[in-house]
Motif scaffolding. Sequence first.
Motif, PDB file in Angstrom:
ATOM      1  N   LEU A 120     -26.777 -14.595  40.829  1.00  0.00           N
ATOM      2  CA  LEU A 120     -27.104 -13.873  41.115  1.00  0.00           C
ATOM      3  C   LEU A 120     -28.707 -13.986  40.975  1.00  0.00           C
ATOM      4  CD1 LEU A 120     -27.317 -12.882  44.476  1.00  0.00           C
ATOM      5  CD2 LEU A 120     -27.297 -10.713  43.271  1.00  0.00           C
ATOM      6  N   ILE A 163     -29.292 -13.510  49.728  1.00  0.00           N
ATOM      7  CA  ILE A 163     -28.666 -12.752  48.458  1.00  0.00           C
ATOM      8  C   ILE A 163     -28.186 -11.704  49.179  1.00  0.00           C
ATOM      9  CG2 ILE A 163     -29.476 -10.346  47.101  1.00  0.00           C
ATOM     10  CD1 ILE A 163     -32.562 -11.134  47.454  1.00  0.00           C
ATOM     11  N   SER A 164     -26.959 -11.155  50.239  1.00  0.00           N
ATOM     12  CA  SER A 164     -26.147 -10.567  50.470  1.00  0.00           C
ATOM     13  C   SER A 164     -25.118 -11.653  51.265  1.00  0.00           C
ATOM     14  CB  SER A 164     -26.554 -10.257  51.900  1.00  0.00           C
ATOM     15  OG  SER A 164     -25.526  -9.084  52.580  1.00  0.00           O
ATOM     16  N   LYS A 167     -24.487 -12.591  46.573  1.00  0.00           N
ATOM     17  CA  LYS A 167     -24.196 -11.624  46.411  1.00  0.00           C
ATOM     18  C   LYS A 167     -22.284 -11.373  46.381  1.00  0.00           C
ATOM     19  CE  LYS A 167     -25.162  -6.774  46.305  1.00  0.00           C
ATOM     20  NZ  LYS A 167     -26.044  -5.913  46.611  1.00  0.00           N
TER      21      LYS A 167
ATOM     22  N   LEU B  49     -31.236  -6.728  39.521  1.00  0.00           N
ATOM     23  CA  LEU B  49     -30.117  -6.520  40.194  1.00  0.00           C
ATOM     24  C   LEU B  49     -29.905  -5.171  41.243  1.00  0.00           C
ATOM     25  CD1 LEU B  49     -26.984  -7.115  37.910  1.00  0.00           C
ATOM     26  CD2 LEU B  49     -28.523  -8.204  39.698  1.00  0.00           C
ATOM     27  N   LEU B  52     -33.102  -6.557  43.705  1.00  0.00           N
ATOM     28  CA  LEU B  52     -32.166  -7.226  44.840  1.00  0.00           C
ATOM     29  C   LEU B  52     -31.875  -6.542  45.591  1.00  0.00           C
ATOM     30  CD1 LEU B  52     -31.607 -10.426  42.600  1.00  0.00           C
ATOM     31  CD2 LEU B  52     -33.847  -9.561  43.813  1.00  0.00           C
ATOM     32  N   GLU B  56     -32.095  -6.622  49.428  1.00  0.00           N
ATOM     33  CA  GLU B  56     -31.386  -6.618  50.542  1.00  0.00           C
ATOM     34  C   GLU B  56     -31.239  -5.295  51.663  1.00  0.00           C
ATOM     35  OE1 GLU B  56     -27.034  -6.613  49.122  1.00  0.00           O
ATOM     36  OE2 GLU B  56     -26.525  -7.008  50.372  1.00  0.00           O
TER      37      GLU B  56
END
Lengths: 177, 122
Positions: A120, A163-164, A167, B49, B52, B56
Amino acid sequence: MKELSLHILDIVQNSIEANAKNIYLEIRKDLQKGILYIIIKDDGKGMSKEILEEIKNPFFTSRTTRKVGLGVPLFYELVKNCGGEVKINSEVGKGTEIYAEVPFLCVDLPPMGNLSGTILGLIVTNPDIDFEIKIVKNGDEVNISTKEIKRSIDIPINSPEVISFLKEFLNENLGGW
Amino acid sequence: MKKLTLEDLKKIKEKTQAELEMRSPEGKDKIVVHMGTCGIAAGARETLLAILDEIEKRGLKNVVVTQAGCIGLCEYEPLISVQKVGGPKVLYKYVTPEKARKIIAQHVVNGQVVSEDVLSTE
């Protein structure tokens, strides 16, 4: 480093810093042979024979910010200590290929760790690079092509919605190492 | 005289949002996570992370996260730099995931530098 995925992240960083536009990453676990294969190919600036000969030397680096280059030597030592093998081919102007095979039952081999987070992070922070990722384990194969993802969406690959989605997809598909 | 109606406001909002989304990376707030071997070994991936995750959760469309290599300040890793549009580039040191979340909330969203974690400002 405590996770194999951190070593992979570190090696892929070299491709990114070599200005690669396309990076291929394959991680394959062969249960019958007991071998884990890690293959990284890029179309970055490549290395000369002289640099290639020094690449496993931790006191050699092509950077100017510091005097050591630890990424490849750490990975090389890890694989070698487990009886595995690392082959590196490179050509100036064409790119570099790293091929590693290592017995995955070796007690000195760290766990894979957070592979989904690693992938990611690579995809989202490098929207201009096209990643082809192939993960094969226990008979399952997961293929990710960021070129295809970019083609099928009309918003940037690093936007919160993508991104969501990424992931969730990566967490669902890349666990169980 | 023509009055500004609710419809006009909606149109302005839509237009502004569309413009914001069309902005090039140069017109967005930038966060750079340093991901050299030293950074990765010190926990830069977890920091990235967390960043991010905040982007999000908060739906931050005007923020671009990129990565860079080692800048020779290995002892301060994980390092991140934050540059808001028109603002200075602020380099933060020892950025754990918790600190990264605080930097997003305080600096990126609310424009206040987290001074206790700053290594340098350009």
